[in-house]
Design an enzyme around this catalytic site. Sequence first.
Site, PDB file in Angstrom:
ATOM      1  CD  GLU A   5       5.034  27.297  -9.704  1.00 35.98           C
ATOM      2  OE1 GLU A   5       4.748  26.141  -9.379  1.00 35.98           O
ATOM      3  OE2 GLU A   5       5.794  28.027  -9.037  1.00 35.98           O
ATOM      4  CD  GLU A  60       7.354  23.154 -10.900  1.00 35.04           C
ATOM      5  OE1 GLU A  60       7.298  23.215  -9.649  1.00 35.04           O
ATOM      6  OE2 GLU A  60       7.784  24.086 -11.599  1.00 35.04           O
TER       7      GLU A  60
END
Length: 776
Positions: free
Chosen positions: A183, A260
């Site tokens: 991320e 995710e």
Amino acid sequence: MKRLLAFGLSLLLAFGAANGILAQEHDKFEVGQGTFLLNGKPFVIKAAEVHYPRIPEPYWEHRIEMCKALGMNTLCLYVFWNLHEPSPGQFDFSGNNDIARFCRLAQKHGMYVIVRPGPYVCAEWEMGGLPWWLLKKDDVRLRTLDPYYMERVGIFMKEVGRQLADLQVSRGGNIIMVQVENEYGSYGTDKPYVSAIRDLVRASGFTDVPLFQCDWSSNFTNNALDDLLWTVNFGTGANIDEQFRKLKSLRPDTPLMCSEFWSGWFDHWGRKHETRDAATMVSGIKDMLDRGISFSLYMTHGGTTFGWWGGANNPAYSAMCSSYDYDAPISEAGWTTRKYFKLRDLLQSYLPAGETLSEPPAPIPVIEVPAITRWQVAPLFDNLPAPKQTEDIRPMEQFDQGWGTILYRTTLKDDISGTLHIDEVHDWAQVFADGRLLGRLDRRQGEFTLPLKGTLKKGTRLDILVEAMGRVNFDKSIHDRKGITRRVEVLSGDTARELKGWTVYNLPPFHDFVSHRNYRPGKADGMPAYYRATFKLDRPGDTFLDMRTWGKGMVWVNGHALGRFWEIGPQQTLYMPGCWLKKGENEIIVLDLKGPAETCVAGLATPILDQLRVKAPETHRKDGQNLKLDGETPVHTGTFASGNGWQEVKFDHPVEGRFFCLDATSNYDGSNIAAIAELDVLGADGKPLSREHWTVVYADSEETRSGNRTADKVYDLQESTFWQTVDNTAYPHQLVIDLGRNCRVTGFRMLPRAEAGAPGQVKDYRIYVKAKDFAY
């Protein structure tokens, strides 16, 4: 002889097939056109995110079987750098850290593995998985091309390769993909850095399987590399088509994957227990499966953040609870839940005709433990280790301490009065004068000053005991040094006098340290102390230690650090795995920094994760307080476009101010609700201002009954959390933010909720910016 050779060959073939070591038995996993390919055939990844250090090693196989019976075909797991390299060059991949064994157990049960080696992992884990000792270098720049940082990353990644590279599917193992960084678009824009991490991952031996990078749909292009697979992260309820819209436009033939898909959320000390709707989660997974989209369910089993490994969010600073139950389908103790069976029913329906899922393994037996009431005590101030001397205050890391509690002590050279200013407390401090408690300071509340009642005389012993609650695991605040980070000074009128000449005591959270204190019968009279007792069991089993009568601290049982407790909740019990207990005598040690109301611990059959005991207000509006905008002139008036995704607004001309007010006057769905996921204020350069020191001054309405939807969610850097007003309070809705300093403001950015239709999306609005706060 021929018969003997044939028998030997058959044994070799059988052994090779069982262990996947023969070339012709090896799998091939690759990125195909619009789909993943396993041995040339389309393959949809149904991954369960689990974290090996959050599961006791004797229970690994049980949790893997739970994931398999749920209908998953893959396990997704981070590699935690700070766990494996607790000090520079000292690596530990044994016992509960034996990640290679975890992967082999997954293979034993026919499951593939996705490895996410970071080096940064987030995961609500201490410092996002980065080692604390990096912070001993004052000028280190984490997650950049800083030479020292990159040197250490290279050393770590090489060790990960030694453990796992030979477990790639092409070499007979079960690893099908490896992630590069994590991320990073939420941290910065630095393609050269991400490229360098990619090169280190490859150099460590991960050359046979696809490498990928994950980000949010709003920022994945910031650092997207042409030679990596791109995946997207988002939570339950998100608009699936919208989340993948941009990715599909840029790479129409790429396999799609939600790397995710957030099944729940994590708990913070002092905030309500987080839950997410099971039907909404299952509906989102169905939407993806119907579109052939792969996913990893984060978390499928959260487990427990044992010991001192819990992280923290910032802004505003908020430390995580020890339970990482996450409202996941598999509970903290490995139990099936309503979510589990709803998801299992769905995944069963996508199996080929005639196939069925295995039954979940039986849960680990649970026991209750009678109340433990006979304790010996070791008062903390009577059991200090060897001291260290320093003229100036310095953070914990400079005294070679990574976790735990640190005591700063000085003898006053003059009388002092006024206000004690500690710059800054990281994270929870108690101040004593000659052993008398003067007050407590909590970083979560922005408390760094303590008014002194009267005068402290020359010769007074001043003690400042600081507990490190967990390093920030997200954004630039991962540079989170502990203890007292700058200075201690006395403010009196317009003068500030810094206190010097400190004696420092390191109080680490290791069993070897806490077990070697001088325990004796007696009491600690409300002062910080260690408590030790023994208890006997006829048989071991899982249990939940009831800490409701204790104040704040940590627990060890039979040498295992179970985690933190804090009377404020919402977590009131600590998960005690039965595999760490034994028949006969067991030892328990409790460090209570605040002091217990009663020294009693019992083992319960069920956990208590949702009992909040905080007197502080839940909202950012005082009783009777109403924002007065009459006579104020807006700097901008506008209308948001309908739909998901970030919207950016530029003002006609820059304005100066410290207080930013959004006055929402209507919405699109006709309800009373206003909802905003994230808010950026743009500075003189047109880029978002740092949110590090933002605070909410006022919000006219906040929904705290059904979730933690307070106004600070607009700057918590989490796109799946949001500010929401209550449903019985009509428009207009106002939010006032103190930016922390006067700024040149050129505009702002707003992100609605991620669900289809963007519930509660604001339509018409006015913006006010002022140097001084508004009238109420």
